[in-house]
Scaffold this motif. Structure first.
Motif, PDB file in Angstrom:
ATOM      1  N   ALA A  84      25.713 -34.144 -28.042  1.00 37.51           N
ATOM      2  CA  ALA A  84      24.704 -33.985 -26.995  1.00 37.51           C
ATOM      3  C   ALA A  84      23.427 -33.310 -27.505  1.00 37.51           C
ATOM      4  O   ALA A  84      22.321 -33.716 -27.149  1.00 37.51           O
ATOM      5  N   ALA A  85      23.574 -32.292 -28.356  1.00 34.62           N
ATOM      6  CA  ALA A  85      22.396 -31.552 -28.834  1.00 34.62           C
ATOM      7  C   ALA A  85      21.464 -32.462 -29.638  1.00 34.62           C
ATOM      8  O   ALA A  85      20.250 -32.472 -29.417  1.00 34.62           O
ATOM      9  N   LEU A  86      22.033 -33.230 -30.555  1.00 37.94           N
ATOM     10  CA  LEU A  86      21.207 -34.134 -31.348  1.00 37.94           C
ATOM     11  C   LEU A  86      20.708 -35.296 -30.508  1.00 37.94           C
ATOM     12  O   LEU A  86      19.552 -35.705 -30.638  1.00 37.94           O
ATOM     13  N   SER A  87      21.527 -35.804 -29.617  1.00 34.71           N
ATOM     14  CA  SER A  87      21.106 -36.920 -28.748  1.00 34.71           C
ATOM     15  C   SER A  87      19.880 -36.557 -27.924  1.00 34.71           C
ATOM     16  O   SER A  87      18.971 -37.377 -27.767  1.00 34.71           O
ATOM     17  N   ARG A  88      19.842 -35.338 -27.415  1.00 35.34           N
ATOM     18  CA  ARG A  88      18.668 -34.889 -26.640  1.00 35.34           C
ATOM     19  C   ARG A  88      17.403 -34.910 -27.485  1.00 35.34           C
ATOM     20  O   ARG A  88      16.348 -35.356 -27.037  1.00 35.34           O
ATOM     21  N   MET A  89      17.517 -34.438 -28.715  1.00 34.96           N
ATOM     22  CA  MET A  89      16.339 -34.402 -29.588  1.00 34.96           C
ATOM     23  C   MET A  89      15.910 -35.812 -29.999  1.00 34.96           C
ATOM     24  O   MET A  89      14.715 -36.106 -30.059  1.00 34.96           O
ATOM     25  N   ILE A  90      16.868 -36.665 -30.266  1.00 33.61           N
ATOM     26  CA  ILE A  90      16.544 -38.053 -30.615  1.00 33.61           C
ATOM     27  C   ILE A  90      15.788 -38.713 -29.474  1.00 33.61           C
ATOM     28  O   ILE A  90      14.779 -39.386 -29.684  1.00 33.61           O
ATOM     29  N   GLU A  91      16.260 -38.493 -28.264  1.00 35.50           N
ATOM     30  CA  GLU A  91      15.599 -39.077 -27.097  1.00 35.50           C
ATOM     31  C   GLU A  91      14.222 -38.456 -26.879  1.00 35.50           C
ATOM     32  O   GLU A  91      13.242 -39.167 -26.647  1.00 35.50           O
ATOM     33  N   LEU A  92      14.138 -37.133 -26.976  1.00 36.84           N
ATOM     34  CA  LEU A  92      12.869 -36.429 -26.750  1.00 36.84           C
ATOM     35  C   LEU A  92      11.776 -36.905 -27.706  1.00 36.84           C
ATOM     36  O   LEU A  92      10.625 -37.075 -27.314  1.00 36.84           O
ATOM     37  N   TYR A  93      12.147 -37.137 -28.951  1.00 35.97           N
ATOM     38  CA  TYR A  93      11.169 -37.524 -29.964  1.00 35.97           C
ATOM     39  C   TYR A  93      11.170 -39.020 -30.286  1.00 35.97           C
ATOM     40  O   TYR A  93      10.529 -39.449 -31.252  1.00 35.97           O
ATOM     41  N   SER A  94      11.883 -39.809 -29.504  1.00 36.75           N
ATOM     42  CA  SER A  94      11.958 -41.266 -29.722  1.00 36.75           C
ATOM     43  C   SER A  94      12.271 -41.587 -31.180  1.00 36.75           C
ATOM     44  O   SER A  94      11.601 -42.392 -31.826  1.00 36.75           O
ATOM     45  N   ALA A  95      13.323 -40.959 -31.690  1.00 37.58           N
ATOM     46  CA  ALA A  95      13.672 -41.078 -33.106  1.00 37.58           C
ATOM     47  C   ALA A  95      14.913 -41.926 -33.344  1.00 37.58           C
ATOM     48  O   ALA A  95      15.494 -41.878 -34.427  1.00 37.58           O
ATOM     49  N   ALA A  96      15.317 -42.714 -32.377  1.00 34.60           N
ATOM     50  CA  ALA A  96      16.567 -43.471 -32.482  1.00 34.60           C
ATOM     51  C   ALA A  96      16.610 -44.379 -33.709  1.00 34.60           C
ATOM     52  O   ALA A  96      17.674 -44.572 -34.298  1.00 34.60           O
ATOM     53  N   ARG A  97      15.482 -44.932 -34.107  1.00 37.85           N
ATOM     54  CA  ARG A  97      15.483 -45.872 -35.233  1.00 37.85           C
ATOM     55  C   ARG A  97      15.986 -45.235 -36.524  1.00 37.85           C
ATOM     56  O   ARG A  97      16.478 -45.925 -37.407  1.00 37.85           O
ATOM     57  N   TRP A  98      15.878 -43.932 -36.659  1.00 32.30           N
ATOM     58  CA  TRP A  98      16.325 -43.253 -37.878  1.00 32.30           C
ATOM     59  C   TRP A  98      17.822 -42.942 -37.853  1.00 32.30           C
ATOM     60  O   TRP A  98      18.372 -42.487 -38.851  1.00 32.30           O
ATOM     61  N   PHE A  99      18.466 -43.165 -36.733  1.00 35.28           N
ATOM     62  CA  PHE A  99      19.881 -42.826 -36.596  1.00 35.28           C
ATOM     63  C   PHE A  99      20.743 -44.057 -36.345  1.00 35.28           C
ATOM     64  O   PHE A  99      21.841 -43.944 -35.846  1.00 35.28           O
ATOM     65  N   GLU A 100      20.241 -45.211 -36.716  1.00 32.82           N
ATOM     66  CA  GLU A 100      21.013 -46.438 -36.631  1.00 32.82           C
ATOM     67  C   GLU A 100      21.823 -46.566 -37.906  1.00 32.82           C
ATOM     68  O   GLU A 100      21.315 -46.347 -38.998  1.00 32.82           O
ATOM     69  N   SER A 101      23.090 -46.895 -37.769  1.00 31.81           N
ATOM     70  CA  SER A 101      23.963 -47.028 -38.936  1.00 31.81           C
ATOM     71  C   SER A 101      23.917 -48.456 -39.448  1.00 31.81           C
ATOM     72  O   SER A 101      24.580 -49.336 -38.931  1.00 31.81           O
ATOM     73  N   ASN A 102      23.078 -48.680 -40.439  1.00 40.13           N
ATOM     74  CA  ASN A 102      23.026 -49.986 -41.081  1.00 40.13           C
ATOM     75  C   ASN A 102      22.365 -49.857 -42.439  1.00 40.13           C
ATOM     76  O   ASN A 102      21.888 -48.811 -42.820  1.00 40.13           O
ATOM     77  N   THR A 103      22.318 -50.940 -43.171  1.00 39.27           N
ATOM     78  CA  THR A 103      21.714 -50.923 -44.485  1.00 39.27           C
ATOM     79  C   THR A 103      20.357 -51.615 -44.509  1.00 39.27           C
ATOM     80  O   THR A 103      19.755 -51.748 -45.557  1.00 39.27           O
TER      81      THR A 103
END
Length: 108
Positions: A84-103
């Motif tokens: 939850a703590a990291l999810s809130r920050m990812i959402e707040l800063y629109s940083a989801a693209r950096w936390f996608e698990s792929n190559t």
């Protein structure tokens, strides 16, 4: 030969006060994966952030920087489901693209 996979688990707080120590841990993990025996697939680092209880902007910035660095040296990062703590920050800063698990390459 199988793909070399390392896992690092982050827990507790990841704030400006812990960034230096966690930076060293993550750099060490990247180096370990980079120097591991090669296989047909790119090296992979799994980062488990489920047990992070607090993340501030410095902590998020560190994780994004590690994601960018891994991408530049062809290490795939498998981000485990963030807590939850990291999810809130990812959402707040629109940083989801950096936390996608792929190559695949991430946009800059």
């Amino acid at each position: 030969m199988s793909n070399h996979i390392s896992t690092i688990r982050l827990n507790g707080e990841l704030t400006i006060y812990q960034v230096g120590e966690v930076y060293e841990q993550l750099q060490s993990a990247l180096q370990q994966v980079l120097t591991a025996p090669t296989s047909d697939q790119p090296p992979k680092l799994t980062i488990d952030t489920l047990e992070l209880t607090e993340v501030d902007s410095a902590g998020l910035q560190l994780l994004v920087q590690v994601s960018q660095q891994a991408l530049s040296i062809d290490i795939a990062i498998d981000w485990q489901t963030p807590g939850a703590a990291l999810s809130r920050m990812i959402e707040l800063y629109s940083a989801a693209r950096w936390f996608e698990s792929n190559t695949e390459a991430q946009p800059s």
